[in-house]
Design a protein around this motif. Structure first.
Motif, PDB file in Angstrom:
ATOM      1  N   MET A   1       0.854  -1.194   0.000  1.00 52.08           N
ATOM      2  CA  MET A   1       0.000   0.000   0.000  1.00 52.08           C
ATOM      3  C   MET A   1       0.883   1.234   0.000  1.00 52.08           C
ATOM      4  SD  MET A   1      -3.090  -1.359   0.195  1.00 52.08           S
ATOM      5  CE  MET A   1      -4.275  -0.292   0.990  1.00 52.08           C
ATOM      6  N   ARG A   2       0.701   2.072  -1.001  1.00 51.10           N
ATOM      7  CA  ARG A   2       1.587   3.226  -1.165  1.00 51.10           C
ATOM      8  C   ARG A   2       0.854   4.372  -1.836  1.00 51.10           C
ATOM      9  NH1 ARG A   2       6.398   3.414  -5.569  1.00 51.10           N
ATOM     10  NH2 ARG A   2       7.532   5.256  -4.850  1.00 51.10           N
ATOM     11  N   SER A   3       1.138   5.595  -1.399  1.00 48.79           N
ATOM     12  CA  SER A   3       0.695   6.804  -2.089  1.00 48.79           C
ATOM     13  C   SER A   3       1.940   7.494  -2.644  1.00 48.79           C
ATOM     14  CB  SER A   3      -0.036   7.744  -1.123  1.00 48.79           C
ATOM     15  OG  SER A   3      -1.203   7.161  -0.609  1.00 48.79           O
ATOM     16  N   TYR A   4       1.871   7.963  -3.890  1.00 49.73           N
ATOM     17  CA  TYR A   4       3.053   8.550  -4.543  1.00 49.73           C
ATOM     18  C   TYR A   4       2.594   9.539  -5.614  1.00 49.73           C
ATOM     19  CZ  TYR A   4       7.048   8.754  -7.791  1.00 49.73           C
ATOM     20  OH  TYR A   4       8.050   9.177  -8.622  1.00 49.73           O
ATOM     21  N   VAL A   5       3.220  10.702  -5.637  1.00 46.09           N
ATOM     22  CA  VAL A   5       2.969  11.691  -6.693  1.00 46.09           C
ATOM     23  C   VAL A   5       4.303  12.302  -7.115  1.00 46.09           C
ATOM     24  CG1 VAL A   5       1.805  13.826  -7.379  1.00 46.09           C
ATOM     25  CG2 VAL A   5       0.666  12.252  -5.791  1.00 46.09           C
ATOM     26  N   HIS A   6       4.533  12.351  -8.418  1.00 46.56           N
ATOM     27  CA  HIS A   6       5.714  13.001  -8.990  1.00 46.56           C
ATOM     28  C   HIS A   6       5.268  14.302  -9.650  1.00 46.56           C
ATOM     29  CE1 HIS A   6       8.866  13.980 -11.870  1.00 46.56           C
ATOM     30  NE2 HIS A   6       9.668  13.118 -11.281  1.00 46.56           N
ATOM     31  N   GLU A   7       5.874  15.400  -9.233  1.00 45.97           N
ATOM     32  CA  GLU A   7       5.611  16.699  -9.858  1.00 45.97           C
ATOM     33  C   GLU A   7       6.903  17.263 -10.426  1.00 45.97           C
ATOM     34  OE1 GLU A   7       3.747  19.498  -7.270  1.00 45.97           O
ATOM     35  OE2 GLU A   7       2.054  18.204  -6.781  1.00 45.97           O
TER      36      GLU A   7
ATOM     37  N   LEU B   1      -7.071   6.905 -13.026  1.00 47.21           N
ATOM     38  CA  LEU B   1      -6.167   8.045 -13.162  1.00 47.21           C
ATOM     39  C   LEU B   1      -5.311   7.923 -14.417  1.00 47.21           C
ATOM     40  CD1 LEU B   1      -4.863   8.776  -9.546  1.00 47.21           C
ATOM     41  CD2 LEU B   1      -6.382  10.177 -10.942  1.00 47.21           C
ATOM     42  N   ALA B   2      -4.835   6.724 -14.703  1.00 50.08           N
ATOM     43  CA  ALA B   2      -4.008   6.520 -15.895  1.00 50.08           C
ATOM     44  C   ALA B   2      -4.794   6.847 -17.162  1.00 50.08           C
ATOM     45  CB  ALA B   2      -3.494   5.081 -15.934  1.00 50.08           C
ATOM     46  N   VAL B   3      -6.030   6.371 -17.231  1.00 52.82           N
ATOM     47  CA  VAL B   3      -6.884   6.679 -18.390  1.00 52.82           C
ATOM     48  C   VAL B   3      -7.132   8.187 -18.475  1.00 52.82           C
ATOM     49  CG1 VAL B   3      -9.181   6.373 -19.370  1.00 52.82           C
ATOM     50  CG2 VAL B   3      -7.964   4.408 -18.426  1.00 52.82           C
ATOM     51  N   GLY B   4      -7.342   8.826 -17.316  1.00 53.73           N
ATOM     52  CA  GLY B   4      -7.543  10.262 -17.316  1.00 53.73           C
ATOM     53  C   GLY B   4      -6.351  11.018 -17.883  1.00 53.73           C
ATOM     54  N   ASP B   5      -5.141  10.583 -17.538  1.00 53.27           N
ATOM     55  CA  ASP B   5      -3.941  11.214 -18.089  1.00 53.27           C
ATOM     56  C   ASP B   5      -3.910  11.089 -19.612  1.00 53.27           C
ATOM     57  OD1 ASP B   5      -3.143  11.670 -15.467  1.00 53.27           O
ATOM     58  OD2 ASP B   5      -1.743   9.986 -15.416  1.00 53.27           O
TER      59      ASP B   5
ATOM     60  N   LEU C   1      -2.670  17.108 -12.430  1.00 58.23           N
ATOM     61  CA  LEU C   1      -2.382  17.069 -10.996  1.00 58.23           C
ATOM     62  C   LEU C   1      -3.563  17.508 -10.148  1.00 58.23           C
ATOM     63  CD1 LEU C   1       1.328  18.297 -10.924  1.00 58.23           C
ATOM     64  CD2 LEU C   1       0.471  16.062 -10.195  1.00 58.23           C
ATOM     65  N   ARG C   2      -4.419  18.376 -10.669  1.00 57.60           N
ATOM     66  CA  ARG C   2      -5.623  18.727  -9.909  1.00 57.60           C
ATOM     67  C   ARG C   2      -6.479  17.491  -9.663  1.00 57.60           C
ATOM     68  NH1 ARG C   2      -5.491  23.604 -12.962  1.00 57.60           N
ATOM     69  NH2 ARG C   2      -6.828  22.705 -14.574  1.00 57.60           N
ATOM     70  N   ARG C   3      -6.635  16.667 -10.701  1.00 57.83           N
ATOM     71  CA  ARG C   3      -7.417  15.443 -10.556  1.00 57.83           C
ATOM     72  C   ARG C   3      -6.658  14.412  -9.713  1.00 57.83           C
ATOM     73  NH1 ARG C   3      -7.551  14.451 -15.366  1.00 57.83           N
ATOM     74  NH2 ARG C   3      -5.993  12.819 -15.490  1.00 57.83           N
ATOM     75  N   VAL C   4      -5.345  14.299  -9.929  1.00 61.92           N
ATOM     76  CA  VAL C   4      -4.528  13.326  -9.203  1.00 61.92           C
ATOM     77  C   VAL C   4      -4.607  13.554  -7.700  1.00 61.92           C
ATOM     78  CG1 VAL C   4      -2.134  12.654  -8.727  1.00 61.92           C
ATOM     79  CG2 VAL C   4      -2.950  12.801 -11.094  1.00 61.92           C
TER      80      VAL C   4
ATOM     81  N   GLY D   1     -15.623   9.044  -9.666  1.00 61.96           N
ATOM     82  CA  GLY D   1     -14.572   9.615 -10.497  1.00 61.96           C
ATOM     83  C   GLY D   1     -14.620  11.130 -10.575  1.00 61.96           C
ATOM     84  N   PHE D   2     -13.437  11.698 -10.822  1.00 61.73           N
ATOM     85  CA  PHE D   2     -13.311  13.144 -10.943  1.00 61.73           C
ATOM     86  C   PHE D   2     -13.282  13.535 -12.416  1.00 61.73           C
ATOM     87  CE2 PHE D   2     -11.407  11.851  -6.938  1.00 61.73           C
ATOM     88  CZ  PHE D   2     -12.123  12.638  -6.042  1.00 61.73           C
ATOM     89  N   PRO D   3     -13.898  14.652 -12.772  1.00 56.74           N
ATOM     90  CA  PRO D   3     -14.038  15.003 -14.199  1.00 56.74           C
ATOM     91  C   PRO D   3     -12.710  15.378 -14.831  1.00 56.74           C
ATOM     92  CG  PRO D   3     -14.782  16.810 -12.811  1.00 56.74           C
ATOM     93  CD  PRO D   3     -14.516  15.651 -11.882  1.00 56.74           C
TER      94      PRO D   3
END
Length: 223
Positions: free
Chosen positions: A100-106, A133-137, A165-168, A219-221
């Motif tokens: 279980m992990r949370s990760y964000v690269h900016e 999220l991947a599909v959203g990207d 990143l707003r959606r992420v 889901g987020f728009p």
């Protein structure tokens, strides 16, 4: 991605999911999330004849250290109800442990390099947001490419990282909330456990809280 421009945000959770595939029809026609004093459990489905089930286990657990009988017995404990519903058993065909992990690269873009999916962000699976999220990207990137081709403007490509990143971060927030709501953390205090129950009660009794969870879960728009 130049190191000077990179910022990484992450959290590793002190537990994982022991996941199994079983040749048995799902015991319920909906996902079942269980918050239990022994840990989290999840009942989901892969097909009308195959079930996917998960148990919260300590970080670093070896899936093979659990026998099939131990897995079913623990699932039954955590899914126990006070009515006549029962969890159906079947042959387990696959076992694995998901960390279980949370990760964000900016940022998610530099020049002609665009990051998407797990290269840019990882969420714990509790909120079921990873593939979404991947599909959203990809959708955001495709729309930006079409916009440039049709208008000659690279504005949407330039805004790709900010837009994604707003959606992420909203998905990261939701996945974190679901994880901390439903899992029993090692060393959790009675106060923290009571807060979990209060949060669950709020969702069950408040239309506003219920709606907020439903909007996030579905889901987020795309922007």
């Amino acid at each position: 991605m130049p190191a000077a421009l990179t910022r990484v945000f992450e959290r590793t959770y002190p537990f994982g999911w022991l996941g199994v595939l079983a040749d048995v029809p799902p015991s319920h026609d909906e996902l079942v999330y269980a918050r239990h004093d022994r840990g989290f459990a999840l009942l989901s489905m892969r097909s009308p004849s195959v079930s996917r089930l998960y148990l919260q286990v300590p970080e670093g657990t070896d899936a093979e250290s659990w026998s099939d009988e131990e897995i079913w017995a623990e699932l039954e404990r955590r899914f126990e109800t006070d009515d006549d519903w029962t969890l159906e058993r079947g042959p387990i065909t696959q076992k694995s442990v998901t960390p279980m992990r949370s990760y964000v690269h900016e940022p998610m873009r530099h020049g002609r390099l665009f990051l998407a999916g797990d290269a840019a962000h990882i969420v714990p699976p509790t909120g079921a947001k990873g593939l979404n999220l991947a599909v959203g990207d990809v959708v955001t990137f495709a729309r930006a490419l079409v916009h440039e081709r049709e208008t000659g403007s690279a504005d949407l490509l330039e805004a790709y990282s900010r837009t994604c990143l707003r959606r992420v971060w909203q998905a990261e927030r939701f996945s974190y909330d679901m994880t901390t709501l439903l899992h029993r953390a090692p060393g959790a205090t009675p106060f923290e456990e009571r807060l979990q129950l209060a949060r669950l009660d709020r969702i069950a009794s408040s239309r506003a809280a219920e709606t907020d969870l439903a909007e996030a879960y579905t889901g987020f728009p795309f922007e």
